[in-house]
Design a protein around this motif. Sequence first.
Motif, PDB file in Angstrom:
ATOM      1  N   ARG A  11       0.758  -1.240   0.062  1.00  0.00           N
ATOM      2  CA  ARG A  11       0.040  -0.170  -0.127  1.00  0.00           C
ATOM      3  C   ARG A  11       0.854   1.215   0.010  1.00  0.00           C
ATOM      4  O   ARG A  11       0.571   2.432  -0.601  1.00  0.00           O
ATOM      5  CB  ARG A  11      -0.946   0.028   1.314  1.00  0.00           C
ATOM      6  N   THR A  61       3.019   1.524  -3.412  1.00  0.00           N
ATOM      7  CA  THR A  61       2.324   1.743  -4.804  1.00  0.00           C
ATOM      8  C   THR A  61       1.246   3.046  -4.757  1.00  0.00           C
ATOM      9  O   THR A  61       0.918   3.538  -5.697  1.00  0.00           O
ATOM     10  CB  THR A  61       1.377   0.578  -4.912  1.00  0.00           C
ATOM     11  N   GLY A  62       1.595   3.646  -3.656  1.00  0.00           N
ATOM     12  CA  GLY A  62       0.705   5.157  -3.530  1.00  0.00           C
ATOM     13  C   GLY A  62      -0.700   4.769  -3.168  1.00  0.00           C
ATOM     14  O   GLY A  62      -1.560   5.590  -3.112  1.00  0.00           O
ATOM     15  N   ASN A  63      -0.981   3.304  -2.982  1.00  0.00           N
ATOM     16  CA  ASN A  63      -2.428   2.983  -2.631  1.00  0.00           C
ATOM     17  C   ASN A  63      -2.921   4.049  -1.533  1.00  0.00           C
ATOM     18  O   ASN A  63      -4.034   4.569  -1.253  1.00  0.00           O
ATOM     19  CB  ASN A  63      -2.581   1.476  -2.500  1.00  0.00           C
ATOM     20  N   ALA A 103      -2.027   6.613  -0.186  1.00  0.00           N
ATOM     21  CA  ALA A 103      -2.212   8.021  -0.378  1.00  0.00           C
ATOM     22  C   ALA A 103      -3.301   8.395  -1.389  1.00  0.00           C
ATOM     23  O   ALA A 103      -4.016   9.413  -0.952  1.00  0.00           O
ATOM     24  CB  ALA A 103      -1.017   8.461  -1.069  1.00  0.00           C
ATOM     25  N   ASP A 104      -3.704   7.356  -2.324  1.00  0.00           N
ATOM     26  CA  ASP A 104      -4.703   7.527  -2.944  1.00  0.00           C
ATOM     27  C   ASP A 104      -6.079   7.456  -2.085  1.00  0.00           C
ATOM     28  O   ASP A 104      -7.287   8.237  -2.425  1.00  0.00           O
ATOM     29  CB  ASP A 104      -4.748   6.365  -4.145  1.00  0.00           C
ATOM     30  N   LEU A 105      -5.930   6.592  -1.224  1.00  0.00           N
ATOM     31  CA  LEU A 105      -7.214   6.307  -0.452  1.00  0.00           C
ATOM     32  C   LEU A 105      -7.495   7.698   0.446  1.00  0.00           C
ATOM     33  O   LEU A 105      -8.641   8.178   0.565  1.00  0.00           O
ATOM     34  CB  LEU A 105      -7.047   5.243   0.567  1.00  0.00           C
ATOM     35  N   GLN A 126      -6.418  10.576  -0.660  1.00  0.00           N
ATOM     36  CA  GLN A 126      -7.131  11.663  -1.458  1.00  0.00           C
ATOM     37  C   GLN A 126      -8.254  11.399  -2.190  1.00  0.00           C
ATOM     38  O   GLN A 126      -9.032  12.425  -2.454  1.00  0.00           O
ATOM     39  CB  GLN A 126      -6.083  11.869  -2.818  1.00  0.00           C
ATOM     40  N   ASN A 127      -8.573  10.304  -2.358  1.00  0.00           N
ATOM     41  CA  ASN A 127      -9.721   9.957  -3.109  1.00  0.00           C
ATOM     42  C   ASN A 127     -10.967   9.215  -2.204  1.00  0.00           C
ATOM     43  O   ASN A 127     -12.176   9.195  -2.715  1.00  0.00           O
ATOM     44  CB  ASN A 127      -9.708   9.317  -4.174  1.00  0.00           C
ATOM     45  N   ARG A 128     -10.775   8.597  -1.046  1.00  0.00           N
ATOM     46  CA  ARG A 128     -11.802   8.214  -0.507  1.00  0.00           C
ATOM     47  C   ARG A 128     -12.030   8.608   1.120  1.00  0.00           C
ATOM     48  O   ARG A 128     -12.504   7.754   2.050  1.00  0.00           O
ATOM     49  CB  ARG A 128     -11.153   6.369  -0.085  1.00  0.00           C
ATOM     50  N   GLU A 186     -10.606  -2.752   3.658  1.00  0.00           N
ATOM     51  CA  GLU A 186     -10.957  -2.061   2.365  1.00  0.00           C
ATOM     52  C   GLU A 186     -12.260  -2.659   1.891  1.00  0.00           C
ATOM     53  O   GLU A 186     -13.127  -1.860   1.150  1.00  0.00           O
ATOM     54  CB  GLU A 186      -9.808  -2.355   1.479  1.00  0.00           C
ATOM     55  N   ASP A 201     -14.945  -0.207   0.432  1.00  0.00           N
ATOM     56  CA  ASP A 201     -15.674  -0.427  -0.861  1.00  0.00           C
ATOM     57  C   ASP A 201     -17.075  -0.612  -0.953  1.00  0.00           C
ATOM     58  O   ASP A 201     -18.006   0.230  -1.876  1.00  0.00           O
ATOM     59  CB  ASP A 201     -15.005  -1.239  -1.610  1.00  0.00           C
TER      60      ASP A 201
END
Length: 371
Positions: free
Chosen positions: A24, A27-29, A31-33, A35-37, A298, A302
């Motif tokens: 996580r 891969t930037g996962n 950071a993505d969560l 930013q976007n979740r 997760e 989701d």
Amino acid sequence: MNDRLKALADAGVSIWLDDLSRERLETGNLADLVQNRHVVGVTSNPAIFQSALAKGERYDAQVRELAAQGADVDKATLVITTDDVREACKVMRPVFDATDGVDGRVSIEVSPGLAHDTGETVTEAAILHKTVGEPNVMIKIPGTKEGWPAITETLAAGISVNVTLIFGLEQYRNVMEAYVTGLERASDNGHDLSGIHSVASFFVSRVDSEIDKRLEATTGGPGTDPALRGKAGVANARLAFQMYEDFFQGERWAALEAKGARKQRPLWASTGVKNPDYDDTMYVVDLVATDTVNTMPEKTLDAVADHGEVRGDRIRSFYDDAAAHMQALADAGIDYDDVIKALIKEGVDKFVVAWDELQETLAASLEAARA
């Protein structure tokens, strides 16, 4: 940004991810969560680390390096887990700064084998805090009887604490008492109380699993009523929130609040639904209230993003319903105190097994690297 998750955050629920792995992070996962979740925190536990280390090859290079340094399995476990937590803390740091330390937190747990050892828990909590070395780390301490004084001692040293494995209401009351006592001692020790934070992780789905199992074992009588099943976890958590609201008031708390103290927020943990017949978002959407945290795997995150129906506060107006349901369970022969005792033991035992498996995996990897 997902509208359903935004609605949850707007309702006052801090969304934390109940998972952490090097994958996580790299891969930037994560950071993505963020930013976007709407993810604003991370929790880990021995089972999560065991799963992360058992999968993939992202730890191999570090294991070889540790083996070359002559590290034993305890040293390797400490280095690898705290490295992941430290990197997660860096990812979450902007959230931490933006929320004045309320969110942006990453939790790491003391060794589960210490759950009944107060002194060693305090010692390891201090080591983990120092080793991670980031201001937004939280140290997880089990809410066992022996954990209560360890919570107080750790807070008194100015270290933020996530109290885990809370199942019962009386257990929760003792956790809150340990928190307030810890803050009083921290103040006496000269610490700035505004910088000390805590959450109380109240486990939800496991309560239903245990009570449903006992209901299914009954023959005849009120215990066979299907309406009793799948509702105890939420009812129990709602009564815990009522206890939280009652506890953090009065002169004692006001004196601490005047010094900058923050309330110990309830955190709903074990929010992945165990029974596939139940709504897979119920431990989130039915436990919405301001000033709460919900830490989700997760899969649950989701599910909420896809079809979770956020209907505002689902706790404060349901206290009477929750009490009535727990009374109905008692009338059906469910021994609440015995349920809680069994769940605490099972919770500790499961984490001990996961921790042992983690160390066995690392020991084998270190041995292979030295070969």
